[in-house]
Design a protein around this motif. Structure first.
Motif, PDB file in Angstrom:
ATOM      1  N   TRP A 115      18.807 -41.957  15.104  1.00 26.23           N
ATOM      2  CA  TRP A 115      18.907 -40.396  15.530  1.00 26.23           C
ATOM      3  C   TRP A 115      20.735 -40.607  16.479  1.00 26.23           C
ATOM      4  O   TRP A 115      21.465 -39.839  15.602  1.00 26.23           O
ATOM      5  N   LEU A 151      13.459 -40.769   9.105  1.00 28.33           N
ATOM      6  CA  LEU A 151      14.636 -40.004   9.624  1.00 28.33           C
ATOM      7  C   LEU A 151      13.977 -40.477  11.719  1.00 28.33           C
ATOM      8  O   LEU A 151      14.595 -40.401  12.735  1.00 28.33           O
ATOM      9  N   VAL A 179      17.578 -33.097  12.068  1.00 23.54           N
ATOM     10  CA  VAL A 179      17.271 -33.478  10.555  1.00 23.54           C
ATOM     11  C   VAL A 179      17.824 -32.047   9.522  1.00 23.54           C
ATOM     12  O   VAL A 179      18.128 -32.408   8.334  1.00 23.54           O
ATOM     13  N   VAL A 182      21.436 -33.894   8.761  1.00 28.43           N
ATOM     14  CA  VAL A 182      21.542 -34.851   8.455  1.00 28.43           C
ATOM     15  C   VAL A 182      21.017 -34.551   6.686  1.00 28.43           C
ATOM     16  O   VAL A 182      21.784 -34.891   6.004  1.00 28.43           O
ATOM     17  N   TRP A 193      12.279 -38.032   1.338  1.00 27.54           N
ATOM     18  CA  TRP A 193      12.655 -38.407   2.776  1.00 27.54           C
ATOM     19  C   TRP A 193      11.063 -38.522   3.127  1.00 27.54           C
ATOM     20  O   TRP A 193       9.709 -37.791   3.087  1.00 27.54           O
ATOM     21  N   THR A 195       9.743 -38.046   7.138  1.00 25.11           N
ATOM     22  CA  THR A 195       9.848 -37.412   8.559  1.00 25.11           C
ATOM     23  C   THR A 195      10.140 -38.146  10.190  1.00 25.11           C
ATOM     24  O   THR A 195      11.174 -38.737  10.252  1.00 25.11           O
TER      25      THR A 195
END
Ligand code: BGC
Length: 472
Positions: A115, A151, A179, A182, A193, A195
């Motif tokens: 991130w 993520l 998010v 991305v 994905w 999270t």
């Protein structure tokens, strides 16, 4: 030396000592004992089963100073004095490391995005970082390796904490913006994905024990963060689905989170009671919250009710070990502590090796939620690589058995591709299928890696593999 089946020995749980025992399929699976080289059975995994590896950006990439773990290393908290600024220098070696994945014959790979690289300042996104990740993912796809993208894997941008972090109500919306960005940028390449990685471990270490960043030791804060992260997941689930649908991206969208699940085992009466309590706080609160949108006591709903039935498309399970739960008078430990079982084999970090656990938890959670399962992590710290071949096969064998019994397990991601920066342990824990020499960044495949590459290729464990890798 190979010992014929009828003379083989296993350790029983119930007697607490080495007991001569005729080995048969039942007691291997029941006891889940990993005893080198003698108990391995052939197994076959279904056609189309996903076999891969899992990594996390911060643990391998190196070079980023804008995240919470960089600061934690700078402040000197890493046991062996190593630093995540080096790690495996994967940021500059994506092509070389994709070759390693090819060598392993994996058909999938779980990677995480950093991130702090993608959003170096609140609201400012880095085109360069996204381009880098696009290229990395494209390279995987070009080589027939399906990406599963995480993520949030423990680390965060420093600015996020300067703005109050997860314990400030409403801050989850920063995560949601990231998010959204991305998924818009990478959603054409990625259908699947994760999270959050192990929200339960993150909160326990970061907000309850305070031994990980942000280093907070407050039960009240941890409870706030529980709610905030559950909320973040529920919202992210919808955002990922919506964006992929609106933008017309191809492929079935699948969203989940990777939950660290342990077997908590009570021996005494109090131990059993506390094992149930540990299960509630460490597993159930998260599972019910993030899978079902049910916010249970003592978490706060903040006035919101979630009305959908399910907020994941698969259950992501990270499984490593079992713990015996014992009573202590210490209230700061919530009256319990975890210990290992002397009778079980250990990894280098002293964690019990308990392959049957992977079978029992898949069974339990499949019965509860009836959702497909991915084993999003499972692996062993084993520098000398003497236990890894057995570890891989005994866990995959238990997975094959669960599948045979109708449990819908779709994939297995071995932790991890190469030795990495192992959080507080630094460079001293060795979970890699490849050994990584941190001085010159040389990667060398271990025996466990060679065996795994054969299993990935054939989707089974054969007599020849047992002969070559598992007989002592
Ligand atoms: C984490 C990984 C970690 C592994 C081994 C899991 O809890 O997701 O990041 O390296 O365990 O400790």
């Amino acid at each position: 030396m190979y010992i014929p089946r009828k003379y083989q020995v296993v350790i029983t749980f119930f007697q607490g000592d080495l007991t001569a025992h005729k080995i048969n399929k039942m007691n291997i699976y029941k006891l889940g004992v990993c005893y080198r080289g003698i108990q391995m059975e052939r197994f076959t995994l279904p056609e189309g089963f996903l076999l891969g590896t899992a990594t996390a950006g911060l643990q391998i990439e190196g070079g980023d100073k804008n995240n919470t773990w960089y600061k934690w290393c700078e402040e000197g908290y890493i046991k062996d004095g190593s630093h995540c600024i080096t790690a495996c220098d994967h940021w500059n070696r994506v092509e070389q490391d994709t070759e390693l994945l090819k060598q392993l014959n994996v058909n999938t790979h779980r990677l995480s995005l950093e991130w702090s690289r993608i959003e170096p300042k609140a609201g400012e996104f880095s085109k360069e970082a996204i381009k880098h990740y696009r290229n990395e993912i494209k390279l995987l796809l070009k080589n027939g390796i399906k990406p599963l993208v995480t993520l949030h894997h423990f680390s965060e941008p420093l600015w996020f904490h300067e703005m109050g972090g997860w314990h400030k109500a409403g801050n989850f919306s920063y995560f949601i913006k990231y998010v959204g960005y991305v998924v818009e940028q990478l959603g054409d390449l990625v259908c699947e994905w994760v999270t959050f990685n192990e929200p339960n471990v993150y909160i326990k270490f970061g907000y309850f024990f305070g031994i990980w960043p942000p280093g907070i030791r407050k039960l009240t804060y941890s409870l706030k963060v529980y709610s905030e992260i559950i909320k973040a997941h529920l919202n992210a689930y919808e955002v990922i689905h919506n964006i992929r649908q609106i933008m017309g991206f191809k492929g079935e969208t699948k969203v989940g989170f990777a939950m660290h699940i342990r077997v908590f085992y009570g021996v005494t009466f109090m131990g059993k009671l506390l094992a149930r309590m540990a299960d509630y706080f460490f597993h159930e609160l998260y599972m019910e919250g993030m899978v079902k949108g049910k916010i249970k006591i003592p978490l706060s709903k903040n006035g919101r009710t979630y009305c959908k039935d399910t907020y994941v498309d698969f259950l992501g399970i990270n499984y490593y070990t079992r713990n015996i739960v014992e009573f202590t008078l210490n209230p700061s430990k919530l009256f319990h502590y975890l210990r290992s079982d002397d009778r079980l084999d250990k990894n280098d970090l002293g964690w019990d090796i308990y392959p049957y656990g992977i079978y029992s938890i898949c069974k339990k959670y499949y019965k509860l939620y009836k959702l497909p399962i991915y084993i999003t992590e499972n692996g062993i710290s084993d520098k000398r690589d003497t236990k890894r071949p057995d570890f891989i096969c005994s866990h995959l064998g238990n997975i094959a058995k669960a599948i045979e019994e109708g449990i819908d397990i779709r994939g297995y991601y071995h932790w991890t591709l190469m030795d990495n920066f192992e959080w507080l342990e630094g460079e001293s824990a060795n979970f890699g299928l490849f050994h990584c020499n941190f001085n010159n960044q040389e990667r060398t495949i271990r025996r466990g890696g060679k065996l795994y590459s054969m299993i990935c290729k054939e989707k089974k464990l054969t007599d020849e593999m047992i002969e070559e890798f598992l007989k002592t």
